[in-house]
Design a protein around this motif. Structure first.
Motif, mmCIF file in Angstrom:
data_model
loop_
_atom_site.group_PDB
_atom_site.id
_atom_site.type_symbol
_atom_site.label_atom_id
_atom_site.label_comp_id
_atom_site.label_asym_id
_atom_site.label_seq_id
_atom_site.Cartn_x
_atom_site.Cartn_y
_atom_site.Cartn_z
ATOM 1 N N ALA A 158 11.638 -25.066 -14.742
ATOM 2 C CA ALA A 158 12.336 -23.834 -14.220
ATOM 3 C C ALA A 158 13.719 -23.759 -15.014
ATOM 4 O O ALA A 158 13.889 -22.521 -15.310
ATOM 5 C CB ALA A 158 12.191 -23.618 -12.802
ATOM 6 N N GLY A 159 14.400 -24.903 -14.699
ATOM 7 C CA GLY A 159 15.742 -24.859 -14.941
ATOM 8 C C GLY A 159 15.999 -24.618 -16.650
ATOM 9 O O GLY A 159 16.901 -23.874 -17.241
ATOM 10 N N GLY A 160 15.271 -25.594 -17.309
ATOM 11 C CA GLY A 160 15.215 -25.365 -18.878
ATOM 12 C C GLY A 160 14.775 -24.086 -19.434
ATOM 13 O O GLY A 160 15.436 -23.396 -20.252
ATOM 14 N N VAL A 161 13.982 -23.607 -19.054
ATOM 15 C CA VAL A 161 13.276 -22.097 -19.383
ATOM 16 C C VAL A 161 14.173 -20.999 -19.065
ATOM 17 O O VAL A 161 14.612 -20.074 -20.148
ATOM 18 C CB VAL A 161 11.796 -21.795 -18.558
ATOM 19 N N SER A 162 14.969 -21.114 -17.762
ATOM 20 C CA SER A 162 15.565 -20.025 -17.612
ATOM 21 C C SER A 162 17.054 -19.912 -18.120
ATOM 22 O O SER A 162 17.659 -19.045 -18.819
ATOM 23 C CB SER A 162 15.785 -20.240 -15.985
ATOM 24 N N ARG A 163 17.412 -21.460 -18.516
ATOM 25 C CA ARG A 163 18.913 -21.331 -19.301
ATOM 26 C C ARG A 163 18.788 -21.201 -20.727
ATOM 27 O O ARG A 163 19.689 -20.489 -21.214
ATOM 28 C CB ARG A 163 19.563 -22.678 -18.818
ATOM 29 N N THR A 164 17.758 -21.477 -21.329
ATOM 30 C CA THR A 164 17.490 -21.246 -22.578
ATOM 31 C C THR A 164 17.353 -19.817 -22.961
ATOM 32 O O THR A 164 17.722 -19.010 -24.052
ATOM 33 C CB THR A 164 16.212 -21.962 -23.262
ATOM 34 N N ALA A 165 16.584 -19.131 -22.105
ATOM 35 C CA ALA A 165 16.297 -17.481 -22.197
ATOM 36 C C ALA A 165 17.614 -16.696 -22.207
ATOM 37 O O ALA A 165 17.940 -15.726 -22.874
ATOM 38 C CB ALA A 165 15.551 -17.078 -21.025
ATOM 39 N N VAL A 166 18.759 -17.126 -21.485
ATOM 40 C CA VAL A 166 20.197 -16.464 -21.405
ATOM 41 C C VAL A 166 21.296 -17.327 -21.889
ATOM 42 O O VAL A 166 22.321 -17.163 -22.038
ATOM 43 C CB VAL A 166 20.475 -16.250 -19.940
#
Length: 339
Positions: A33-41
């Motif tokens: 969850a953390g990796g996906v959300s931070r990479t997206a922004v």
């Protein structure tokens, strides 16, 4: 009797292993969850930090759109994601620990609350959720703070910087060698103070909003197939929670970033880009950083980078919550944050 004893022993042996598997799955879900959300922004995250620490005597980034265009023009596509590898290396364990800590803190607080009230059916109140979220945030932030500190420096440096950190490990070893162990926790205090309203409000608002929506059941909110909130609704709850949390805690985030740059001998040329601007101000502590920032740049300086952060935090928090629950569904974990 013998067969019953064997079954009992097998049950005892399976229980710890199932618990360990459940913990691992929960940590994996939080990390993803953390990796996906931070990479997206990631581009907005980098611009936010650049605006926060930018030397007021040499302005390069003047707004969200202009700032992103400037990074694209001067550093290309890779420049938009500079520091994201280090960010993910930090946020994956941070997010894993944070979500897991929240679940464990919620269970512990709920148990104590039920014992105190004598009501075995009692549920967490928004205030208790705020406390559980704050505990989770402090634990996760403290465990990964050195990585956040060097990530800030990796994000700020450009290809023209006179001295280059080659990566997170090199940055950690360089800061340790040149500035000492305490430098890795520079800005920790405002982070602890800021994480209480930020993470606490994120979890408390998200959970409370979902509970209210499930009970009130307005049209289109509940998925008729499984009587749960739709993904769109959960995204909206996460977005509202993130917006409230970051607005309250943002000045502390600005101060933290500025304190992290103290002691970096190349900070002036990195932040100004040409080394001709006045050197960044030195801060002796959190209160001094607040005082000097307001005195030299005004109250508005405490909200530098708020626009890209607001644009970033809404999808980031929303994606993180939804990804976490979806991954736990895929992994077959029974206890979810929405439970």
């Amino acid at each position: 009797m013998a067969s019953e004893d064997v079954k009992r022993r097998e049950g005892v042996n399976k229980a710890p292993s199932n618990a360990v598997i459940g913990i691992c799955k929960s940590l994996i879900a939080g990390g993803v969850a953390g990796g996906v959300s931070r990479t997206a922004v990631a581009p907005l995250e980098r611009l936010k930090i650049l605006l926060q620490v930018q030397n007021p005597h040499s302005i390069k980034y003047n707004g969200t759109v202009q700032g992103l265009k400037y990074i694209w023009r001067t550093e290309g596509f890779r420049g938009l994601f500079k520091g994201n590898g280090a960010n993910c290396a930090r946020i994956v364990p941070n997010s894993a620990v944070k979500f897991f800590s929240y679940e464990q803190a919620s269970k512990g607080i709920l148990y104590l609350y039920r014992q105190q009230t004598g009501n075995d059916e009692a549920q967490l109140t928004p205030l208790l959720r705020l406390g559980a979220g704050a505990c989770a945030g402090i634990i996760a932030m403290s465990a990964t703070y050195p990585m956040d500190m060097v990530r800030g420096r990796l994000t700020v440096q450009t290809d023209k910087s006179p001295y280059q950190y080659r990566g997170m490990v090199h940055a950690l070893s360089t800061v340790l060698r040149q500035e000492g162990p305490r430098a890795l926790y520079r800005g920790w205090l405002p982070s602890v103070i800021g994480v209480v309203p930020y993470v606490g409000l994120n979890f408390a608002v998200y959970e409370s909003l979902k509970d209210w929506l499930v009970k009130s059941k307005p049209f289109g909110i509940i998925d008729n197939n499984n009587s749960e909130l739709t993904v769109t609704t959960r995204l909206a709850c996460g977005a509202i929670a993130g917006t409230m949390g970051q607005t309250v805690a943002y000045p502390l985030d600005v101060v933290r970033r500025r304190m992290q740059m103290v002691g970096w001998k190349d900070a002036s040329s990195v932040i100004t880009g040409d080394g001709r601007g006045k050197a960044p101000i030195e801060y002796s502590g959190m209160v001094d950083a607040f005082r000097k920032t307001v005195r030299h740049e005004g109250l508005g300086a405490l909200y530098k980078g708020l626009v890209p952060n607001s644009v970033k935090v809404v999808p980031s928090i929303a994606i993180a919550f939804v990804t976490y629950e979806k991954v736990k569904d895929i992994l077959g974990v029974e206890f979810r944050i929405s439970d």
